[in-house]
Structure formats: structure tokens, C-alpha cells
Motif scaffolding. Sequence first.
Motif, PDB file in Angstrom:
ATOM      1  N   LYS A  66      31.358  -9.712 -30.113  1.00 49.30           N
ATOM      2  CA  LYS A  66      32.225 -10.441 -29.186  1.00 49.30           C
ATOM      3  C   LYS A  66      31.659 -10.425 -27.769  1.00 49.30           C
ATOM      4  N   SER A  67      31.052  -9.333 -27.365  1.00 46.13           N
ATOM      5  CA  SER A  67      30.520  -9.218 -26.006  1.00 46.13           C
ATOM      6  C   SER A  67      29.458 -10.279 -25.726  1.00 46.13           C
ATOM      7  N   LYS A  68      28.675 -10.629 -26.738  1.00 48.75           N
ATOM      8  CA  LYS A  68      27.648 -11.653 -26.565  1.00 48.75           C
ATOM      9  C   LYS A  68      28.281 -13.035 -26.335  1.00 48.75           C
ATOM     10  N   LEU A  69      29.335 -13.335 -27.098  1.00 49.51           N
ATOM     11  CA  LEU A  69      30.027 -14.602 -26.909  1.00 49.51           C
ATOM     12  C   LEU A  69      30.719 -14.653 -25.552  1.00 49.51           C
ATOM     13  N   ASP A  70      31.316 -13.535 -25.151  1.00 51.03           N
ATOM     14  CA  ASP A  70      31.954 -13.466 -23.830  1.00 51.03           C
ATOM     15  C   ASP A  70      30.958 -13.833 -22.737  1.00 51.03           C
ATOM     16  N   LYS A  71      29.746 -13.332 -22.862  1.00 50.83           N
ATOM     17  CA  LYS A  71      28.712 -13.593 -21.860  1.00 50.83           C
ATOM     18  C   LYS A  71      28.267 -15.048 -21.893  1.00 50.83           C
ATOM     19  N   GLN A  76      35.370 -16.936 -21.108  1.00 50.91           N
ATOM     20  CA  GLN A  76      36.402 -17.864 -21.558  1.00 50.91           C
ATOM     21  C   GLN A  76      36.857 -17.478 -22.976  1.00 50.91           C
ATOM     22  N   ASN A  77      38.005 -18.008 -23.391  1.00 50.61           N
ATOM     23  CA  ASN A  77      38.560 -17.676 -24.701  1.00 50.61           C
ATOM     24  C   ASN A  77      37.853 -18.482 -25.789  1.00 50.61           C
ATOM     25  N   HIS A  78      36.852 -17.883 -26.416  1.00 50.35           N
ATOM     26  CA  HIS A  78      36.024 -18.599 -27.401  1.00 50.35           C
ATOM     27  C   HIS A  78      36.550 -18.520 -28.818  1.00 50.35           C
ATOM     28  N   GLN A  79      37.492 -17.612 -29.095  1.00 47.73           N
ATOM     29  CA  GLN A  79      38.101 -17.465 -30.426  1.00 47.73           C
ATOM     30  C   GLN A  79      37.071 -17.176 -31.521  1.00 47.73           C
ATOM     31  N   GLY A  80      35.942 -16.594 -31.120  1.00 42.40           N
ATOM     32  CA  GLY A  80      34.960 -16.160 -32.101  1.00 42.40           C
ATOM     33  C   GLY A  80      33.936 -17.195 -32.515  1.00 42.40           C
ATOM     34  N   LEU A  81      33.950 -18.381 -31.877  1.00 41.50           N
ATOM     35  CA  LEU A  81      33.022 -19.444 -32.273  1.00 41.50           C
ATOM     36  C   LEU A  81      32.455 -20.145 -31.046  1.00 41.50           C
ATOM     37  N   VAL A  82      31.121 -20.195 -30.955  1.00 44.18           N
ATOM     38  CA  VAL A  82      30.441 -20.885 -29.858  1.00 44.18           C
ATOM     39  C   VAL A  82      29.285 -21.698 -30.434  1.00 44.18           C
ATOM     40  N   LEU A  83      29.185 -22.962 -30.025  1.00 48.34           N
ATOM     41  CA  LEU A  83      28.069 -23.822 -30.434  1.00 48.34           C
ATOM     42  C   LEU A  83      27.180 -24.084 -29.225  1.00 48.34           C
ATOM     43  N   ALA A  84      25.888 -23.828 -29.365  1.00 48.51           N
ATOM     44  CA  ALA A  84      24.925 -24.203 -28.331  1.00 48.51           C
ATOM     45  C   ALA A  84      24.483 -25.633 -28.638  1.00 48.51           C
ATOM     46  N   ILE A  85      24.728 -26.536 -27.693  1.00 50.21           N
ATOM     47  CA  ILE A  85      24.466 -27.949 -27.944  1.00 50.21           C
ATOM     48  C   ILE A  85      23.624 -28.553 -26.814  1.00 50.21           C
ATOM     49  N   THR A  86      23.106 -29.739 -27.061  1.00 44.71           N
ATOM     50  CA  THR A  86      22.443 -30.475 -25.989  1.00 44.71           C
ATOM     51  C   THR A  86      23.512 -30.909 -24.994  1.00 44.71           C
ATOM     52  N   PRO A  87      23.141 -31.138 -23.726  1.00 44.71           N
ATOM     53  CA  PRO A  87      24.147 -31.477 -22.708  1.00 44.71           C
ATOM     54  C   PRO A  87      24.969 -32.701 -23.103  1.00 44.71           C
ATOM     55  N   PHE A  88      26.234 -32.703 -22.664  1.00 43.24           N
ATOM     56  CA  PHE A  88      27.115 -33.829 -22.947  1.00 43.24           C
ATOM     57  C   PHE A  88      26.573 -35.104 -22.314  1.00 43.24           C
ATOM     58  N   GLU A  89      26.651 -36.187 -23.052  1.00 44.48           N
ATOM     59  CA  GLU A  89      26.131 -37.454 -22.563  1.00 44.48           C
ATOM     60  C   GLU A  89      27.262 -38.347 -22.043  1.00 44.48           C
ATOM     61  N   TYR A  90      26.936 -39.118 -21.026  1.00 43.00           N
ATOM     62  CA  TYR A  90      27.878 -40.075 -20.453  1.00 43.00           C
ATOM     63  C   TYR A  90      27.554 -41.477 -20.963  1.00 43.00           C
ATOM     64  N   THR A  91      28.552 -42.321 -20.969  1.00 47.11           N
ATOM     65  CA  THR A  91      28.389 -43.709 -21.396  1.00 47.11           C
ATOM     66  C   THR A  91      28.042 -44.577 -20.189  1.00 47.11           C
ATOM     67  N   ASP A  92      27.181 -45.541 -20.380  1.00 47.30           N
ATOM     68  CA  ASP A  92      26.855 -46.493 -19.327  1.00 47.30           C
ATOM     69  C   ASP A  92      28.018 -47.469 -19.146  1.00 47.30           C
ATOM     70  N   LEU A  93      28.353 -47.805 -17.905  1.00 44.94           N
ATOM     71  CA  LEU A  93      29.494 -48.680 -17.639  1.00 44.94           C
ATOM     72  C   LEU A  93      29.325 -50.040 -18.314  1.00 44.94           C
ATOM     73  N   ASN A  94      28.152 -50.616 -18.225  1.00 51.06           N
ATOM     74  CA  ASN A  94      27.936 -51.924 -18.849  1.00 51.06           C
ATOM     75  C   ASN A  94      28.095 -51.861 -20.360  1.00 51.06           C
ATOM     76  N   ASP A  95      27.638 -50.761 -20.960  1.00 52.63           N
ATOM     77  CA  ASP A  95      27.791 -50.600 -22.411  1.00 52.63           C
ATOM     78  C   ASP A  95      29.261 -50.488 -22.790  1.00 52.63           C
ATOM     79  N   LEU A  96      30.024 -49.745 -21.983  1.00 52.44           N
ATOM     80  CA  LEU A  96      31.459 -49.599 -22.252  1.00 52.44           C
ATOM     81  C   LEU A  96      32.156 -50.949 -22.162  1.00 52.44           C
ATOM     82  N   LEU A  97      31.888 -51.686 -21.089  1.00 53.12           N
ATOM     83  CA  LEU A  97      32.544 -52.981 -20.902  1.00 53.12           C
ATOM     84  C   LEU A  97      32.177 -53.963 -22.016  1.00 53.12           C
ATOM     85  N   LYS A  98      30.939 -53.912 -22.456  1.00 52.84           N
ATOM     86  CA  LYS A  98      30.511 -54.794 -23.546  1.00 52.84           C
ATOM     87  C   LYS A  98      31.245 -54.458 -24.840  1.00 52.84           C
ATOM     88  N   SER A  99      31.477 -53.167 -25.073  1.00 51.81           N
ATOM     89  CA  SER A  99      32.119 -52.734 -26.322  1.00 51.81           C
ATOM     90  C   SER A  99      33.587 -53.134 -26.394  1.00 51.81           C
TER      91      SER A  99
END
Length: 262
Positions: A66-71, A76-99
Motif C-alpha cells: 500500500k505504501s508504494k501506491l500511496d506514493k 490519494q485514495n487509490h482503493q488498491g488499484l493504480v494504472l500507469a498510463i500515457t498522458p490524457f489526450e485532449y480533443t481538437d476543437l475542429n474535430d469536435l465540431l465536425k463530429s
Amino acid sequence: MEKIMKSDSNNVDFVFGRHAGLDFLRTQDASLINKIFLQNGVQASIADQVYQLAKKKKIIVQSVPKSKLDKLVDQQNHQGLVLAITPFEYTDLNDLLKSIEEKADPFLLMLDSIEDPHNLGSILRTADATGVDGIIIPQRRASGLTSVVAKTSTGAIDYVPVVRVNNLVQTVDTLKDKGYWFFGTAMSGDNYTNWDARGKCVLVIGNEGKGISPLLLKQMDQTLTIPMTGHVQSLNAGVATGILLYQMFNSRQAVKNGQIKQ
């Protein structure tokens, strides 16, 4: 492991918490997930789900104290599960409007310098529930998409597109040229219960303490207020957004006896 810790600010982010973590595992491509960290002795039903999903997607699971997850997630309250992921991506405004260009009544949410990631996560959750097509935030002086936002959103971060722009006022001009009407929050605005949110609309929510910035406020076609009779004449940004989004939702739907009629 050390490589992930050292590169966190640039190349790695974290999703944590059982609901957010399992939802990310189920819905996202394996290429977005670097590693799964599972707390030693975590509830068996949770561990079984994690290992089944990890095996299916060929992702490494590392059992850690648990100490490793805390670090990893800064206590924060991780509830025993943490995923290391690539950074969150944002949507381009033009792509959103087109969709959404074929929709008769697209609805967007613009957040003017919401600083608390918990508020942003809560807003994402309500936006998903009420059918918001996308959220627009500024690049500076505002919370971006972080692991805290992901956890608070309980998975909604995976479904609601978020656009980050340099200048909100210029973005308003762009959207007005495309036929969008703008509605913002203000103490002197019209009662929100009279708001008709049908059509191409953008709801603008201001900063937790300062509200909508003056230049942006001048761009509003109508301002809205939530009447209050108590001693405290303000609401948490996430709560206020929730109230207004459900007014939008109700003005676009016929709701009778708990049943939504399209």
C-alpha cells in the motif's frame, strides 16, 4: 518502476480507484496502459477482475504494498488499484465540431478557469450523464485532465471529449460564427428555471471564486442565476453546473412519471 516514477511529469499519468481503474481497463486500448499496480491482499473479487482484464490485454500486473501506491498517487485514495498510463489526450476543437455538425441541437460546456480537479471531475461525470457533447477549458490557470480528475469522474473522462484552447473569448467568436448561443452564470442573471436550452448552445461556468471573467461575460447572449434563500449565497462550481445541466436536460426532454420520451 523507477523509470515510470521519474518520467511521471512528462510521459506517464495515473488512473486510480477501483471504478475508474476497472473502467479504463475495460474500455481503453492496451497501448495506453503501461502497467497495472495492484495492492497486496486487495479484495479477491477486484483482483480477479484486474488479472482477467490484464491477461486479455497482455498488460503487466505488479503486486505492491500500500505504501508504494500511496506514493504513486500522492496519498490519494487509490482503493488498491493504480494504472500507469500515457498522458490524457485532449480533443481538437475542429474535430469536435465536425463530429457533431449533423446534430440539430449540440450542447457544449465551457469552463472559465475551474481550478479544483475535483470540481472538474464532478462536472465531467454530470456532463456524461446529461449528454453534453464536449467540454472546453483554457490552457492556463485551470485544472487540466489529471489522475484526480479521472478518479473523481468515475470513468466519465473516457467518454466526454475535452478541448483545451488558448483563448476562450476567441473561441466564443468561432462558435458564434457557427450559430451557437452562449449562456453564462451571473448573480444578476435570469432565473435558470426559465432557461430554454434547445438548439445550438454553450453553457459557460465561471471560476470557483471570481466567476466568469469580464471580457467573456460580455459575450453571453443570456446570463442565468440559481436563486438561493440561505445565508450562503454561492454554490460549489460542480453543484451549480449539475443544477444547470439538468435544466438543460429537462428542457430538451419530455419527462413524465420517470420516463423519458424522445
